[in-house]
Design a protein around this motif. Structure first.
Motif, PDB file in Angstrom:
ATOM      1  N   UNK A 107       0.778  -1.234   0.209  1.00  0.00           N
ATOM      2  CA  UNK A 107      -0.120  -0.018   0.000  1.00  0.00           C
ATOM      3  C   UNK A 107       0.874   1.200  -0.078  1.00  0.00           C
ATOM      4  N   UNK A 108       2.195   1.098  -0.167  1.00  0.00           N
ATOM      5  CA  UNK A 108       3.186   2.406  -0.045  1.00  0.00           C
ATOM      6  C   UNK A 108       2.786   3.071  -1.179  1.00  0.00           C
ATOM      7  N   UNK A 109       2.517   4.361  -1.050  1.00  0.00           N
ATOM      8  CA  UNK A 109       2.211   5.514  -2.202  1.00  0.00           C
ATOM      9  C   UNK A 109       0.621   5.414  -2.543  1.00  0.00           C
ATOM     10  N   UNK A 110      -0.091   4.426  -2.015  1.00  0.00           N
ATOM     11  CA  UNK A 110      -1.596   4.191  -2.390  1.00  0.00           C
ATOM     12  C   UNK A 110      -2.549   5.073  -1.718  1.00  0.00           C
ATOM     13  N   UNK A 111      -2.315   5.745  -0.727  1.00  0.00           N
ATOM     14  CA  UNK A 111      -3.040   6.500   0.345  1.00  0.00           C
ATOM     15  C   UNK A 111      -4.213   5.574   0.716  1.00  0.00           C
ATOM     16  N   UNK A 112      -3.922   4.563   1.401  1.00  0.00           N
ATOM     17  CA  UNK A 112      -5.171   3.590   1.963  1.00  0.00           C
ATOM     18  C   UNK A 112      -5.798   4.453   2.796  1.00  0.00           C
ATOM     19  N   UNK A 113      -6.938   3.963   2.758  1.00  0.00           N
ATOM     20  CA  UNK A 113      -8.113   4.547   3.714  1.00  0.00           C
ATOM     21  C   UNK A 113      -7.858   3.973   5.253  1.00  0.00           C
ATOM     22  N   UNK A 114      -7.470   4.632   6.037  1.00  0.00           N
ATOM     23  CA  UNK A 114      -7.075   3.867   7.468  1.00  0.00           C
ATOM     24  C   UNK A 114      -8.421   3.947   8.238  1.00  0.00           C
ATOM     25  N   UNK A 115      -8.408   3.064   9.442  1.00  0.00           N
ATOM     26  CA  UNK A 115      -9.626   3.078  10.257  1.00  0.00           C
ATOM     27  C   UNK A 115      -9.538   4.418  11.081  1.00  0.00           C
ATOM     28  N   UNK A 116     -11.003   4.902  11.406  1.00  0.00           N
ATOM     29  CA  UNK A 116     -10.766   6.055  12.290  1.00  0.00           C
ATOM     30  C   UNK A 116     -10.518   5.692  13.655  1.00  0.00           C
ATOM     31  N   UNK A 117     -10.567   6.587  14.721  1.00  0.00           N
ATOM     32  CA  UNK A 117     -10.087   6.424  16.178  1.00  0.00           C
ATOM     33  C   UNK A 117     -11.443   5.404  16.583  1.00  0.00           C
ATOM     34  N   UNK A 118     -12.810   5.860  16.248  1.00  0.00           N
ATOM     35  CA  UNK A 118     -13.771   5.297  16.588  1.00  0.00           C
ATOM     36  C   UNK A 118     -13.810   3.642  16.212  1.00  0.00           C
TER      37      UNK A 118
END
Length: 66
Positions: A41-52
């Motif tokens: 996923x390097x350089x792909x701007x993956x959608x990360x999990x939110x704090x919630x």
């Protein structure tokens, strides 16, 4: 004991631990898969999990997270 069962050490590689050999093997597998995902996923701007979302997983699976 510590909170971590697997770490990557620069210029040395992985270090894993577990109360039993099987637990250490699982820790190694998790570390390897995490490393693969990081590279893929390097350089792909993956959608990360939110704090919630993270807190929901922490509660559901009763894990420590800092």
């Amino acid at each position: 004991g510590g909170k971590r069962s697997a770490v990557g050490v620069a210029h040395h590689g992985p270090v894993v631990a577990g109360k039993e050999l099987e637990a250490a093997c699982y820790a190694m597998e998790e570390l390897e898969e995490t490393a693969k995902l990081t590279l893929m996923t390097r350089g792909l701007s993956p959608i990360l999990l939110s704090d919630a979302q993270i807190q929901g997983l922490v509660r559901k699976f009763d894990v420590e997270w800092d």
